[in-house]
Structure formats: structure tokens, C-alpha cells
Design a protein around this motif. Structure first.
Motif, PDB file in Angstrom:
ATOM      1  N   GLN A  54       0.823  -1.204   0.000  1.00 33.31           N
ATOM      2  CA  GLN A  54       0.000   0.000   0.000  1.00 33.31           C
ATOM      3  C   GLN A  54       0.862   1.261   0.000  1.00 33.31           C
ATOM      4  O   GLN A  54       0.609   2.216  -0.759  1.00 33.31           O
ATOM      5  CB  GLN A  54      -0.912  -0.008   1.226  1.00 33.31           C
ATOM      6  CG  GLN A  54      -1.775   1.242   1.377  1.00 33.31           C
ATOM      7  CD  GLN A  54      -2.531   1.257   2.690  1.00 33.31           C
ATOM      8  OE1 GLN A  54      -2.758   0.216   3.305  1.00 33.31           O
ATOM      9  NE2 GLN A  54      -2.912   2.446   3.138  1.00 33.31           N
ATOM     10  N   LEU A  55       1.905   1.274   0.833  1.00 32.71           N
ATOM     11  CA  LEU A  55       2.794   2.435   0.885  1.00 32.71           C
ATOM     12  C   LEU A  55       3.543   2.638  -0.420  1.00 32.71           C
ATOM     13  O   LEU A  55       3.739   3.778  -0.876  1.00 32.71           O
ATOM     14  CB  LEU A  55       3.779   2.283   2.043  1.00 32.71           C
ATOM     15  CG  LEU A  55       3.210   2.486   3.454  1.00 32.71           C
ATOM     16  CD1 LEU A  55       4.195   1.996   4.508  1.00 32.71           C
ATOM     17  CD2 LEU A  55       2.874   3.961   3.676  1.00 32.71           C
ATOM     18  N   MET A  56       3.969   1.547  -1.048  1.00 33.54           N
ATOM     19  CA  MET A  56       4.647   1.654  -2.342  1.00 33.54           C
ATOM     20  C   MET A  56       3.718   2.260  -3.388  1.00 33.54           C
ATOM     21  O   MET A  56       4.128   3.108  -4.201  1.00 33.54           O
ATOM     22  CB  MET A  56       5.148   0.285  -2.792  1.00 33.54           C
ATOM     23  CG  MET A  56       6.302  -0.265  -1.976  1.00 33.54           C
ATOM     24  SD  MET A  56       7.855   0.626  -2.226  1.00 33.54           S
ATOM     25  CE  MET A  56       8.329   0.022  -3.858  1.00 33.54           C
ATOM     26  N   ALA A  57       2.472   1.851  -3.372  1.00 31.73           N
ATOM     27  CA  ALA A  57       1.500   2.389  -4.332  1.00 31.73           C
ATOM     28  C   ALA A  57       1.236   3.869  -4.068  1.00 31.73           C
ATOM     29  O   ALA A  57       1.179   4.687  -5.002  1.00 31.73           O
ATOM     30  CB  ALA A  57       0.204   1.589  -4.252  1.00 31.73           C
ATOM     31  N   GLU A  58       1.087   4.238  -2.792  1.00 29.62           N
ATOM     32  CA  GLU A  58       0.854   5.642  -2.443  1.00 29.62           C
ATOM     33  C   GLU A  58       2.018   6.526  -2.865  1.00 29.62           C
ATOM     34  O   GLU A  58       1.835   7.695  -3.234  1.00 29.62           O
ATOM     35  CB  GLU A  58       0.621   5.765  -0.941  1.00 29.62           C
ATOM     36  CG  GLU A  58      -0.691   5.182  -0.462  1.00 29.62           C
ATOM     37  CD  GLU A  58      -0.827   5.254   1.054  1.00 29.62           C
ATOM     38  OE1 GLU A  58       0.105   5.789   1.707  1.00 29.62           O
ATOM     39  OE2 GLU A  58      -1.849   4.774   1.585  1.00 29.62           O
ATOM     40  N   ALA A  59       3.224   5.965  -2.816  1.00 24.97           N
ATOM     41  CA  ALA A  59       4.412   6.737  -3.194  1.00 24.97           C
ATOM     42  C   ALA A  59       4.591   6.813  -4.705  1.00 24.97           C
ATOM     43  O   ALA A  59       5.457   7.562  -5.195  1.00 24.97           O
ATOM     44  CB  ALA A  59       5.643   6.112  -2.563  1.00 24.97           C
ATOM     45  N   GLY A  60       3.791   6.062  -5.434  1.00 26.16           N
ATOM     46  CA  GLY A  60       3.871   6.101  -6.896  1.00 26.16           C
ATOM     47  C   GLY A  60       4.712   4.999  -7.499  1.00 26.16           C
ATOM     48  O   GLY A  60       5.087   5.077  -8.680  1.00 26.16           O
ATOM     49  N   TYR A  61       5.003   3.948  -6.731  1.00 26.55           N
ATOM     50  CA  TYR A  61       5.828   2.847  -7.230  1.00 26.55           C
ATOM     51  C   TYR A  61       5.130   1.503  -6.986  1.00 26.55           C
ATOM     52  O   TYR A  61       5.656   0.616  -6.307  1.00 26.55           O
ATOM     53  CB  TYR A  61       7.206   2.854  -6.543  1.00 26.55           C
ATOM     54  CG  TYR A  61       7.940   4.163  -6.681  1.00 26.55           C
ATOM     55  CD1 TYR A  61       8.573   4.509  -7.869  1.00 26.55           C
ATOM     56  CD2 TYR A  61       7.963   5.079  -5.616  1.00 26.55           C
ATOM     57  CE1 TYR A  61       9.219   5.725  -7.999  1.00 26.55           C
ATOM     58  CE2 TYR A  61       8.613   6.293  -5.738  1.00 26.55           C
ATOM     59  CZ  TYR A  61       9.231   6.607  -6.938  1.00 26.55           C
ATOM     60  OH  TYR A  61       9.874   7.813  -7.068  1.00 26.55           O
ATOM     61  N   PRO A  62       3.925   1.336  -7.540  1.00 24.96           N
ATOM     62  CA  PRO A  62       3.194   0.081  -7.307  1.00 24.96           C
ATOM     63  C   PRO A  62       3.904  -1.142  -7.869  1.00 24.96           C
ATOM     64  O   PRO A  62       3.693  -2.258  -7.376  1.00 24.96           O
ATOM     65  CB  PRO A  62       1.857   0.318  -8.012  1.00 24.96           C
ATOM     66  CG  PRO A  62       2.162   1.347  -9.059  1.00 24.96           C
ATOM     67  CD  PRO A  62       3.189   2.237  -8.437  1.00 24.96           C
ATOM     68  N   ASN A  63       4.735  -0.931  -8.875  1.00 30.46           N
ATOM     69  CA  ASN A  63       5.477  -2.041  -9.489  1.00 30.46           C
ATOM     70  C   ASN A  63       6.934  -2.089  -9.033  1.00 30.46           C
ATOM     71  O   ASN A  63       7.736  -2.846  -9.581  1.00 30.46           O
ATOM     72  CB  ASN A  63       5.413  -1.941 -11.017  1.00 30.46           C
ATOM     73  CG  ASN A  63       3.985  -2.019 -11.522  1.00 30.46           C
ATOM     74  OD1 ASN A  63       3.196  -2.833 -11.045  1.00 30.46           O
ATOM     75  ND2 ASN A  63       3.646  -1.135 -12.456  1.00 30.46           N
ATOM     76  N   GLY A  64       7.281  -1.249  -8.066  1.00 31.82           N
ATOM     77  CA  GLY A  64       8.634  -1.252  -7.518  1.00 31.82           C
ATOM     78  C   GLY A  64       9.650  -0.597  -8.432  1.00 31.82           C
ATOM     79  O   GLY A  64       9.321   0.254  -9.272  1.00 31.82           O
ATOM     80  N   PHE A  65      10.906  -1.001  -8.310  1.00 25.49           N
ATOM     81  CA  PHE A  65      12.001  -0.443  -9.101  1.00 25.49           C
ATOM     82  C   PHE A  65      13.211  -1.350  -8.961  1.00 25.49           C
ATOM     83  O   PHE A  65      13.241  -2.244  -8.110  1.00 25.49           O
ATOM     84  CB  PHE A  65      12.330   0.983  -8.642  1.00 25.49           C
ATOM     85  CG  PHE A  65      12.505   1.139  -7.159  1.00 25.49           C
ATOM     86  CD1 PHE A  65      13.726   0.863  -6.533  1.00 25.49           C
ATOM     87  CD2 PHE A  65      11.445   1.558  -6.362  1.00 25.49           C
ATOM     88  CE1 PHE A  65      13.886   0.996  -5.165  1.00 25.49           C
ATOM     89  CE2 PHE A  65      11.595   1.701  -4.981  1.00 25.49           C
ATOM     90  CZ  PHE A  65      12.819   1.424  -4.380  1.00 25.49           C
ATOM     91  N   ASP A  66      14.194  -1.140  -9.829  1.00 24.55           N
ATOM     92  CA  ASP A  66      15.447  -1.892  -9.762  1.00 24.55           C
ATOM     93  C   ASP A  66      16.465  -1.122  -8.930  1.00 24.55           C
ATOM     94  O   ASP A  66      16.550   0.110  -9.023  1.00 24.55           O
ATOM     95  CB  ASP A  66      16.014  -2.124 -11.163  1.00 24.55           C
ATOM     96  CG  ASP A  66      15.101  -2.983 -12.033  1.00 24.55           C
ATOM     97  OD1 ASP A  66      14.309  -3.752 -11.454  1.00 24.55           O
ATOM     98  OD2 ASP A  66      15.173  -2.877 -13.265  1.00 24.55           O
ATOM     99  N   ALA A  67      17.265  -1.832  -8.133  1.00 24.54           N
ATOM    100  CA  ALA A  67      18.251  -1.167  -7.268  1.00 24.54           C
ATOM    101  C   ALA A  67      19.393  -2.129  -6.979  1.00 24.54           C
ATOM    102  O   ALA A  67      19.325  -3.313  -7.294  1.00 24.54           O
ATOM    103  CB  ALA A  67      17.592  -0.711  -5.966  1.00 24.54           C
ATOM    104  N   THR A  68      20.441  -1.587  -6.374  1.00 24.55           N
ATOM    105  CA  THR A  68      21.577  -2.410  -5.948  1.00 24.55           C
ATOM    106  C   THR A  68      21.804  -2.219  -4.454  1.00 24.55           C
ATOM    107  O   THR A  68      21.454  -1.174  -3.885  1.00 24.55           O
ATOM    108  CB  THR A  68      22.875  -2.035  -6.689  1.00 24.55           C
ATOM    109  OG1 THR A  68      23.168  -0.643  -6.439  1.00 24.55           O
ATOM    110  CG2 THR A  68      22.745  -2.267  -8.186  1.00 24.55           C
ATOM    111  N   ILE A  69      22.380  -3.228  -3.836  1.00 22.41           N
ATOM    112  CA  ILE A  69      22.810  -3.121  -2.441  1.00 22.41           C
ATOM    113  C   ILE A  69      24.238  -3.629  -2.367  1.00 22.41           C
ATOM    114  O   ILE A  69      24.580  -4.643  -2.976  1.00 22.41           O
ATOM    115  CB  ILE A  69      21.896  -3.904  -1.483  1.00 22.41           C
ATOM    116  CG1 ILE A  69      22.306  -3.629  -0.014  1.00 22.41           C
ATOM    117  CG2 ILE A  69      21.891  -5.405  -1.777  1.00 22.41           C
ATOM    118  CD1 ILE A  69      21.277  -4.105   0.995  1.00 22.41           C
ATOM    119  N   ILE A  70      25.098  -2.889  -1.645  1.00 22.57           N
ATOM    120  CA  ILE A  70      26.488  -3.299  -1.495  1.00 22.57           C
ATOM    121  C   ILE A  70      26.733  -3.716  -0.048  1.00 22.57           C
ATOM    122  O   ILE A  70      26.079  -3.235   0.878  1.00 22.57           O
ATOM    123  CB  ILE A  70      27.481  -2.189  -1.914  1.00 22.57           C
ATOM    124  CG1 ILE A  70      27.374  -0.976  -0.974  1.00 22.57           C
ATOM    125  CG2 ILE A  70      27.247  -1.782  -3.367  1.00 22.57           C
ATOM    126  CD1 ILE A  70      28.461   0.073  -1.216  1.00 22.57           C
TER     127      ILE A  70
END
Length: 523
Positions: free
Chosen positions: A353-369
Motif C-alpha cells: 500500500q505504501l509503495m502504491a501511495e508513493a507512486g511505485y506500485p510495481n517497484g524499481f530496480d536497485a543495488t545493495i552493497i
């Protein structure tokens, strides 16, 4: 503060009783005929990662750097790890002569390892270097270097920009290790950072890249000289290999034992294992300054709700850590437990729900080191799986600690899983970590919030203890809501020692001093 010290002392004693057989010393007794150390008259220790450079005020000081530095260099004061009290060291005494001035008197006759005498010229030079250090600014930020004043050869006035109750606590930090002015100015900097020269109990001998750093006993040391003539600190990155080296007698002392090895080593009769509460927070940097997705607090909160933190910490860290309920470590004097309304329980639907409210219902690609340690790699793998449930596709990049910090301090990250060592039990340790005007060298995620800045500044110069605590309680509430870092775990320090030895320095910051280690039979 005294109540905190008493409680922590009880925790330390009870923890050692569980994990070291009932005392801070060896209790099992070494097998008959077992050599005192792996190499005669030499103490051989092992740590996880290699040092990057050996300048205490360098622009990037890692934990391995500090472990080496505290053997060679010394500060004006230090924390007594048995009593948890700040005690004189290179400083013989000090006096607060006005709100902004601490007058410090040095011990007379302390010699540098080149035979010259320590003076206030060296102290002032160190102060002038410290206030411009990118990685150590947090422990120097209130010091007014321009107005610090040498009174005589052994007396110096250290001035701050305002009444500063945290000064002595900050002076415990390894960023306050005193360097020799003449030695620094007489050598190329690349030589200086690989050939330390201090006042400490060990004299640097050689650095074999990728393998070890060796030392000899300082025969002219002003204090208690080490029992052993030689000290070797090896780098053994592989967790199993490091523990096996201790079990087989190849090394005498290991800093950092992974959870998977603890029970096995405890069941041997050649090794004593110590677990005790540390000052380290495992955390995830969210770089909102470089990635707008992470600049939205709803996204950061969604990431936290998507984590079954208790289960993840148990799998990755086992008995060496507990789930963190905030960014301020639980072993510090200012820690306030998380209120019920701020607790993040695993809630996948709320995360979506929070992801959708923020405008990223489908998420995004990222990296973690992360650095190349098994617990952090395991945690990153679990984060990858957990965050995939809310559409965040995570690429994991594992690297050595020097490369890791280089990327973090350049802002070249999305997420970074690391460890913050709270080297002083004081709220001012957190001032620069999220301060708006700080660059990536301190504020790893580029977080900006005027309310945090207000609280950090108010706490820094507040002399009333109750009001100061109130500012830091409010700061913790803000950080738990905002999550510029996602807190992961409060870490226990883990040390393994050959059962023939005593005098183990149970340092809550994971930077043990080896000068007091000696055979049990020598007591």
C-alpha cells in the motif's frame, strides 16, 4: 550515567558467565603440554579484513585501520573496559576552566617511538588535523581549533564553539589518537599511512599486504609493557578458516567469530569464546539524495514493513546479534526503547500500500552493497527475497571493506548494508550522521531534515542533562519514523582466545588492545 554503567557491567558479567564459563578469564584450563602461544614470545591475532590506511585522522578510517592504530597510537584519555569509566592516559589531568575551555595537562616524559618527547605541539597539530577530517569530523565538530592554545610544553587549552558536555566522551574515539607533528611533516603521506609511529606499547615493524601487520614491544613505553615481545595481526577473511586457525593453534586470538563457529569452538578445550554487548549497529543506508525513490519516506517505511526482521536476524547473525528497534544502539546512555506505536511488524499488505501511495506500485530496480562477510551476505540475500515481494529487484554487490567505504562516501550507492560503531556513549555521536549540510563522507544517504538538525544542534550544546536527554529522545522518535537508515541489528562483540591466555580486552567497540594479554601462569 552511573546507573547505565552499573547495568551494562551486570550485563557484561552475566554474558561472560554464559559464554566463557563463568568469568572474564579462561575457565576450562588448557590441556597439559599445550604451548602458550602459536609462536614463542609472540601473540598472533586474526581479524576479518585488511586495513586500508593507518592515519587516525585519515579521510576514510575503517574498523581494521582502528584495530591496528590503537596498538601504536594513544589518546589523551581512554575508556577502561572493566569499569566503563573514562580515565587519564596521555593526559595526566584536566580541568574545565570556563564553559568553552578544557585545560589538559600531559604526562611528562612520554616518548614517541623515535625517542623524542610528546608535547602539546603534537596535541595541537592533531587537533588541527582532526577538525578537517572527512571521516572523523563527528568527534571533532564542536572543537574550535583556531582558538585552542598551548600554555606550555605540557599544558594546552582545548576550546569548543560552545558549552560542550560531550568533549571527554568524544576524546575516547580513535579519531583522537595523537600523532607526531615532526614525523608527519618529515615523511611523504603515502609512507605515513603505512608506517605508523606513536607513543603506544607496540612499535610498528612491517605490513605485508594481504597477510599481516607485525609489531615489536616498545621497550621505552611509559606504562605497563606488553608481556610478549612480538605481536602479529593477520588478515583471515574466510570465517571458517579464521576459526579453524584458532582451533588448531595457528593463531592465539580472533576478533570476530561468526555465529556458525561459536558453539563448536566453545566445546573445545583449547579455546575460550567471549560474547558481550557491543556498540555496533548493523543498518541499511537508503541513499535518497541520489535516488528519488528512496527520498520518499513511504518507500523507506514500505521496505521496513516488508522485512520479517526477527527471523532474518536470527538466520544471518544467530546469537551474535538481536533485532534493532532504532538507529541509536541499545548499549548507549541515551537509548530509549521503541514505543508501541512506532514498532514495525512484518506487514506485506501495508508495504504494498505504501509503495502504491508513493507512486511505485510495481517497484524499481536497485543495488545493495556489502563487505565480504558471511552474515552480511546472508542478510542481503534475504533482503533480495523480501523486497522482491513489493517489486524491488535487488542486485547484490559484495566487495572488500575499503572499496565498500569508498563507494558509500562518494554516494555511489542505492542501498548499503554496513555497521556503525558508536565509539562514544553520547548522543553527539549521531550529530553528523544525518545532518543536512554534511556530505556523503558522514551523511551516507544525503538525508536532509531541518528538524533533525535542530535537535542535533540543541543536544550538542545543552548542559542540563535532563533537557539534553529529552532532545535525544525526540531525535530517536524522528529517526524511527523517517528511517534514513533502516536499523537491522544490535551486535554482540565476539572474541576467541587460546585457553592458555588471560588479560583479554573485552572492548565494546571491537578494537581490543593487546598489551595486557599474558599467560595464565604469569598472573
Amino acid at each position: 550515567m552511573k546507573r547505565f554503567i552499573a547495568i551494562l557491567s551486570i550485563v557484561l558479567l552475566s554474558t561472560m558467565a554464559v559464554f566463557a564459563g563463568g568469568s572474564g578469564e579462561s575457565s576450562s584450563g588448557a590441556p597439559a603440554g599445550m604451548p602458550v602461544t602459536a609462536v614463542p614470545d609472540t601473540l598472533t591475532a586474526a581479524m576479518v579484513s585488511e586495513a586500508a590506511q593507518l592515519d587516525p585522522q585519515g579521510n576514510s578510517v575503517t574498523q581494521p585501520d582502528a584495530i591496528i592504530n590503537v596498538q601504536v597510537y594513544e589518546g589523551l584519555v581512554r575508556m577502561n573496559n572493566d569499569t566503563n569509566e573514562i580515565e587519564p592516559w596521555l593526559a595526566e589531568s584536566w580541568e574545565q576552566i570556563d564553559d568553552n575551555t578544557l585545560r589538559v595537562k600531559l604526562r611528562e616524559g612520554v616518548l614517541w617511538q623515535d625517542g623524542t618527547e610528546l608535547t602539546t605541539e603534537d596535541v595541537l597539530f592533531t587537533i588541527q588535523r582532526g577538525v578537517v577530517s572527512n571521516s572523523k569530523e563527528y568527534c571533532w565538530g564542536a572543537v574550535d581549533a583556531a582558538n585552542c592554545e598551548i600554555i606550555d610544553k605540557y599544558t594546552i587549552d582545548i576550546r569548543t564553539f560552545g558549552p560542550y558536555p560531550a568533549l571527554l566522551s568524544m576524546m575516547v574515539d580513535n579519531g583522537w589518537l595523537i600523532v607526531n607533528k615532526n614525523y608527519f611533516e618529515s615523511h611523504d603521506y603515502n609512507y605515513f599511512i603505512r608506517h605508523p609511529m606513536g607513543t603506544g606499547p607496540w612499535v610498528f615493524k612491517e605490513w605485508v599486504a594481504g597477510d599481516n601487520v607485525s609489531f615489536e614491544r616498545n621497550e621505552n613505553y611509559w606504562g605497563q609493557k606488553p608481556y610478549f615481545k612480538n605481536l602479529v595481526i593477520r588478515t583471515i577473511a574466510d570465517d571458517t578458516t579464521r576459526s579453524l586457525a584458532l582451533e588448531t593453534g595457528e593463531v592465539d586470538y580472533v576478533i570476530g567469530i561468526q555465529n556458525s563457529q561459536i558453539d563448536y569452538l566453545r566445546n573445545t578445550d583449547t579455546v575460550d569464546v567471549y560474547l558481550f554487548p557491543g556498540m555496533t549497529l548493523e543498518y541499511i543506508v537508503c541513499n535518497g539524495a541520489m535516488h528519488e525513490e528512496l527520498n520518499d519516506v513511504r518507500v523507506r517505511q514500505a521496505l521496513r514493513y516488508a522485512m520479517d526482521l526477527e527471523g532474518m536476524v536470527k538466520i544471518a547473525y544467530g546469537q551474535t546479534a538481536t533485532p534493532a528497534d532504532g538507529i541509536v544502539t541499545s548499549a548507549t546512555s541515551i537509548y530509549v526503547p521503541c514505543p508501541e506505536e512506532q514498532k514495525y511488524e512484518y506487514n506485506l499488505e501495508k508495504a504494498k500500500q505504501l509503495m502504491a501511495e508513493a507512486g511505485y506500485p510495481n517497484g524499481f530496480d536497485a543495488t545493495i552493497i556489502c563487505k565480504d562477510s558471511s552474515d552480511r551476505v546472508a542478510m542481503c540475500e534475504m533482503l533480495k527475497n523480501a523486497w522482491a515481494e513489493i517489486g524491488v529487484n535487488l542486485e547484490i554487490q559484495v566487495m572488500d571493506i575499503a572499496t565498500y567505504y569508498d563507494k558509500v562516501q562518494r554516494g555511489d550507492t542505492w542501498f548499503a548494508l554496513g555497521g556503525f560503531v558508536c565509539l562514544a556513549s553520547d548522543g553527539d555521536m549521531y550529530h553528523d550522521l544525518f545532518y543536512s549540510t554534511q556530505g556523503f563522507g558522514q551523511n551516507y544517504g544525503g538525508y536532509k531534515n531541518p528538524e533533525f538538525d535542530r535537535l542535533a544542534d540543541a543536544g550538542r550544546y545543552e548542559m542540563d542533562p535532563e533537557q539534553r536527554d529529552a532532545y535525544y529522545a525526540e531525535m530517536q522518535y524522528l529517526l524511527r519514523d523517517e528511517l534514513p537508515w533502516i536499523p537491522v541489528a544490535y551486535v554482540y562483540e565476539t572474541t576467541g582466545v587460546r585457553s592458555t591466555l588471560t588479560g583479554v580486552d573485552l572492548d565494546k567497540n571491537g578494537q581490543p588492545r593487546f598489551q595486557f594479554v599474558r599467560p595464565i601462569e604469569a598472573e
